[in-house]
Structures are given as C-alpha cells and as structure tokens.
Design a protein around this motif. Structure first.
Motif, short mmCIF file in Angstrom:
data_model
loop_
_atom_site.label_atom_id
_atom_site.label_comp_id
_atom_site.label_asym_id
_atom_site.label_seq_id
_atom_site.Cartn_x
_atom_site.Cartn_y
_atom_site.Cartn_z
N LYS A 114 21.29 -2.24 115.33
CA LYS A 114 22.03 -2.68 114.16
C LYS A 114 23.02 -3.78 114.52
O LYS A 114 23.89 -3.61 115.35
CB LYS A 114 22.76 -1.48 113.55
CG LYS A 114 23.49 -1.77 112.25
CD LYS A 114 24.12 -0.49 111.71
CE LYS A 114 24.87 -0.73 110.42
NZ LYS A 114 25.48 0.53 109.89
N ASP A 116 24.52 -5.75 111.80
CA ASP A 116 25.47 -5.51 110.71
C ASP A 116 24.78 -4.59 109.71
O ASP A 116 23.72 -4.04 110.02
CB ASP A 116 25.95 -6.82 110.07
CG ASP A 116 24.82 -7.68 109.52
OD1 ASP A 116 23.91 -7.12 108.86
OD2 ASP A 116 24.82 -8.90 109.75
N GLU A 117 25.32 -4.43 108.53
CA GLU A 117 24.79 -3.45 107.57
C GLU A 117 23.35 -3.72 107.16
O GLU A 117 22.62 -2.81 106.78
CB GLU A 117 25.68 -3.41 106.32
CG GLU A 117 27.03 -2.75 106.54
CD GLU A 117 26.91 -1.31 107.01
OE1 GLU A 117 26.10 -0.57 106.44
OE2 GLU A 117 27.62 -0.93 107.95
N THR A 118 22.92 -4.99 107.23
CA THR A 118 21.57 -5.31 106.75
C THR A 118 20.75 -6.11 107.77
O THR A 118 19.70 -6.64 107.41
CB THR A 118 21.65 -6.11 105.44
OG1 THR A 118 22.43 -7.29 105.64
CG2 THR A 118 22.26 -5.27 104.32
N PRO A 182 21.34 -1.89 102.66
CA PRO A 182 21.14 -0.79 103.61
C PRO A 182 20.08 0.16 103.07
O PRO A 182 20.00 0.39 101.86
CB PRO A 182 22.52 -0.12 103.68
CG PRO A 182 23.48 -1.19 103.28
CD PRO A 182 22.76 -2.02 102.25
N GLU A 501 20.32 3.95 100.03
CA GLU A 501 21.08 2.96 100.79
C GLU A 501 22.06 3.59 101.77
O GLU A 501 22.66 2.89 102.59
CB GLU A 501 21.82 2.03 99.83
CG GLU A 501 20.91 1.24 98.91
CD GLU A 501 21.66 0.28 98.02
OE1 GLU A 501 22.89 0.13 98.23
OE2 GLU A 501 21.05 -0.34 97.14
N GLN A 503 23.35 6.14 104.88
CA GLN A 503 22.87 6.67 106.15
C GLN A 503 23.21 8.15 106.32
O GLN A 503 22.55 8.86 107.05
CB GLN A 503 23.47 5.87 107.32
CG GLN A 503 23.09 4.40 107.31
CD GLN A 503 21.59 4.18 107.38
OE1 GLN A 503 20.90 4.81 108.18
NE2 GLN A 503 21.07 3.29 106.55
#
Length: 565
Positions: A114, A116-118, A182, A501, A503
């Motif tokens: 990862k 960043d978030e996307t 996400p 979206e 986690q």
C-alpha cells in the motif's frame, strides 16, 4: 460500464446468468480418469516413474461436466465450472488457501504494498513462463487488466474490476494498481479467474476470438484438445513455475446427466463426478469412492415484483412469508444437498461473519400460519384474494418452490398460475420487469459484498447513467424503484457501498447487519436455500482434496495429485 443500453443489458445478462452457475460450479473440481490413449480406460500411469509418495507420475485424470464450455478466454467466460477449470490454464497474482483461511502470493512475489489509500504496487516473481515459452512480465499483467477495463472490448469481467482505475507496469517485474476508491475485496479479487493473466503478444496477435479457442496461459496444464460437446483435454506443462504436475493429462468429458456421470465413476471410467441427492447413500457405500459435500456459497428463492400490484404492498409480501414451510421447501428442492439461508446469504457466510442469523430466523422467517397471512391480506385490502402469475424453470428445484407456494396461496383465496419459462424468457422478464413472482439464484462467494452489492444496491446511484427503459434491480424485487423516497432503503444502499470500501471487518459487519435488517423487513423474497454439491472421486487418486476454496486442486502450492499404479 458506459451508459448505453446495449452495454447495460449485457451486464444485466451476465449478472443473471452468473446466478445459474452456482449449481455447476463444482464441475470444475470433479473429475474422472481414463486411459490417455482413449476414453473408457482406467487411467493407467506411465510405467517406471513415481511421484515419490507411492503414486505414479503420469496418467490422465478424467473429470466430468454437465455442460460444454463456450470460451476458454478468462476475460470473456460466463460459466462457473469453466472458471474452475481455467485455473489449470491461467495463473493469478494471488491465491486463496484451500481452507479459505488466507490469501497468499502466487504470481506475485509479495502481497500488494500500500502506497496510499488507493495506490498499490505488486512485485512479480521472475522466471515464470507462458506455455509458448515467453516470460511473464509486468507488461502482461498491465495488459490483462487494461483489456478487461476497456469498454470497447465488452469483457464480462469489467463489472468485477470496476473498482480499478488503471494498472500500469512500473518496472519489468512490478505493477502499480490505482483504485477508484478503497476496496475491501481487492486481494480476494486478485485471486479469482476474473483477474487471470494472459500473454499480451499472443493475445494481441490472435485476437480475442482465436485466443478463446487456442488460449495460452502460464498454468500447470496447457490446452491439448477441445472438441465442443464431447471433451476438453489439458496436458502437463513441464515448465510450470511452482512444480511439474504429477498428472500427465486432465480430461473433462461432457456428460449432461448427473446419474450417468455417477455410473461412469462407479464403473471406473472416470475419476470424479457429482453425486445427485438420490444417489448419496449409494456413493457412501462404495469402497472404491471417496465423497465430500461442498458448499456453493449461493442463495436461491422466489422474488416478488414490488412494481406490480399487489406486491407493491409490503403487507402482502409479508403475508407470503406465512404461507410456506421453509423446511418443506428445502426438502422439496435440494433435500440433503441444501441448507437454509438467512439474510439472503449462505449459512456459512452468516457464521463466519457472526451475523445474528438466529435472530433473523425468528424475526423474518416465521412458521406457517394461514390465519396470520389472511390478517395481513385483509389489512392490505386484499382479503378477497387476487390473481397472480408465477414464472418458473423446468428445473425441479425452482418448479417445486413455485408449486408449493401456489398450493398455499389457493388456501387463502389467491388464484396463482405457474408458467414454465425458458432461461431466455426468464432473462427477458428480468430485463423488462414483466413478472409477478419468479425464481432467482445467485452465487456470491464467501464475502457479504458478493451478495449485497450485486443484488441490493440501487443502480441509479452508480456513476454511469441507466437506459430510459430501466425497470429496477430484479433481484431486489424492484424495491428501490418502487420506493424511491424511502430513507431506510437510501441508507441501506449507502451502507452496502461504504462497506466495500472499508478495511475493518468489524465496521463492515455493522453496515451489513443494518443493510440486512432493512431489506429483510421489506420481505422482497421468499429465501429458501443455499446449495451443496456432493462430489465423489476414485480412491485411486492420491494427494487430492477438493474444497469450496481450492483453485486447481489437482496441482497447486499445497498439493500435487497422482494416480496409484
């Protein structure tokens, strides 16, 4: 997805046809052995060559399937059993452990990193070969995903990868995924055949139609022969990056009737077959067979069209719940090869996520009570009964459900007509909304998203526009279209979208519980059962254990099946 009508309808048909695939999903795990030189043999192994575990290296494992493949291109396939079979031809970046406990690297060197978030980067293993001898690189991975995401290719997998913005080769052996948002099921998606890797040069050179007939992958087996309507044969790929398979060949014979499949298995002509419910005891009594029941992670029942009166009235839909005995329906449809489903999900999903399914059972799945049903019909203004048409398929499971409901409706003054329709007619009814009551089945997998996002979200809230003739999400009983101002349904749609979206499993669970409560309280369906498949295989097969999660169970990271001499 673009916004045009043709693309939308193609996707709708893909989703509904997927619903029919659950019953045959296990066909990709079943198998039988025959002589490599011809059908009807005993799976004789190559002499003088062993796998080191007592089994012989070589031989042909013969499997059975009830239906023929329509394509061998994983980017365009719509049949569940073919997805299972194609794991032998193609690889994915990640893989699910056979017990479903974890997702691990496969073609990937490590799990997604990862940024960043996307944004995620994935390093690839080096030295992986395609069946044509070319090395698999990041360019092939990026091409495989980009092709599916390109609307002009009309890939049936586009919806499954809709959360992906782009995939780029950020090195010779590294790819970068940019997501639109996400996504909780990112890793699970990368382990499925929807995310299979194909060789860019070969796929471009052949074109999609030729590639579908003569595919090239990097899996443990490669295509040897495909005779439509008869059989499909795969042969060992000695340069497979994990290990060389013990088996020389895997052969799938097309045998439509399960009873005939079982006879072939019992007499030694094949190594594996599905077992119909009428032959379960016979299969258990044979010393030359092993048998296992495997859950299909699906959901089956009858749905009401809330855009058609009187089913636009919630109390009428609730009254229907008091007309049936759910256990009786289960026995009349799947018997021992079925389990009651709750919250529009299989019992296994409910238990794994610790959903309050026992509370739901008491609250939304009442005991049969005709007096209560009459009371609700009176309150809704339909105490004198009404006429209704129910669509069903010739399949015994769906037809039996409709007939049971028809008989109970008659006892409270409802005149119900059961109409038998073809699959094509059924699909057309779903597209046009021209039905009162019809059957429905869906294979959603082991995550609630596979059921709630595809079955119960409001498609009007998707990014792409809908056609003018849109009539609603058929599987949700047209609820969103029938009650466009319902705050409860608006919130449920938000929860379903938000859950995919996140986690955090705990946070996702809370959102799915709220959504399940909202939809169940509207009684859009009569939810009946989730399927199990009984699969049996010859005791001559060693190192083989089919499960609901295992891809390519004859040869994967954890096993390498062989045949006894």
């Amino acid at each position: 997805m673009t916004g045009n009508n043709d693309t939308y309808l193609d996707r709708r048909r893909f989703l509904t046809m997927s619903a029919l695939g659950g019953a045959t999903a296990l066909a990709g795990c079943g198998g039988q052995t025959t002589n490599p030189d011809g059908p009807g043999g005993t799976g004789t192994a190559d002499p003088g060559n062993t796998d080191g575990n007592g089994g012989a290296k070589g031989g042909t494992f013969v499997n059975t399937t009830a239906e023929d493949a329509t394509t061998l291109d994983p980017r365009m396939n719509e049949l569940a059993w073919v997805n299972g079979m194609m794991h032998y031809l193609f690889d994915t970046l990640l893989a699910v452990k056979p017990d479903g406990s974890d997702i691990v690297p496969h073609l990937a060197k490590e799990k997604p990193k990862k940024q960043d978030e996307t944004t995620y980067t994935i390093p690839l293993k080096q030295g992986v070969k395609f069946h044509n001898g070319n090395e698999l690189t990041a360019e092939d991975v990026a091409y495989s995903f980009s092709w599916v995401l390109d609307p002009k290719n009309k890939s049936t997998n586009q919806e499954n990868l809709s959360f992906v913005e782009s995939v780029k080769a950020s090195g010779d052996y590294e790819v970068t995924f940019n997501l639109k948002h996400p996504y909780a099921l990112f890793e699970l998606t990368l382990a499925g055949m929807n995310a299979a890797i194909v060789p860019k040069k070969d796929a471009e050179k052949k074109g999609q139609k030729k590639f579908a007939q003569k595919p090239i992958g990097s899996g443990p087996f490669q295509l040897k022969e495909w005779k439509s309507g008869s059989h499909l044969t795969l042969e060992r790929f000695d340069d497979y990056f994990l290990k060389s398979p013990n088996l020389k060949q895997i052969k799938y014979r097309v045998i439509p009737k399960a009873e005939v499949q079982f006879v072939e298995l019992a007499t030694g002509n094949v190594h594996q077959a599905s077992v119909p419910k009428t032959l379960l005891s016979k299969a258990q009594g044979r010393k030359n067979l092993q048998m296992k029941r495997i859950s299909q992670f699906d959901y089956n029942g009858l749905i009401f069209n809330s855009l058609h009166e009187p089913f636009g009235n919630r109390k009428v839909r609730e009254a229907m719940q008091y007309l049936v005995d759910y256990d009786q329906m289960l026995q009349a449809t799947k018997g021992k090869l079925g389990k009651r489903s709750y919250g529009f999900m299989p019992l296994e999903v409910n238990k794994a996520w610790d959903f309050p399914w026992q509370e739901w059972k008491k609250k939304y799945y009442p005991d049969k009570d005709h007096e209560k049903a009459k009371q609700l019909l009176d309150e809704a203004g339909y105490g004198d009964g009404f006429d209704v048409k129910m669509s069903t398929h010739s399949s015994g499971k769906f037809k039996n459900m409709a007939i049971i409901l028809q008989n109970e409706m008659e006892k409270v003054g409802i005149n119900a007509e059961v109409q038998e329709v073809t699959i094509g007619q059924w699909l057309n009814q779903l597209d046009t909304g021209e039905y009162d009551v019809t059957f429905y089945g869906w294979s959603g997998g082991q995550d609630p998203d596979g059921f709630y996002y595809y079955l119960f979200r409001n498609l009007r809230n998707d990014d792409s526009p809908l056609p003018d003739n849109y009539v609603g999400n058929a599987s949700a009983g047209m609820l969103h279209e029938a009650y466009p101002n319902s705050e409860k349904l608006k919130k449920a749609d938000e929860n379903v979208r938000k859950a995919r979206e996140l986690q955090s499993r705990d946070e996702r669970r809370k959102l799915y519980v709220q959504a399940a409560e909202a939809f169940q309280s509207e009684f859009p369906h009569i939810p009946v059962y989730s399927e199990q498949s009984a699969t049996a295989w010859s005791t001559k097969v060693e190192g083989y254990e089919p499960t609901a999660f295992a891809a390519q169970p004859l040869c994967n990271q954890w096993s390498n099946a062989s045949l006894k001499n």
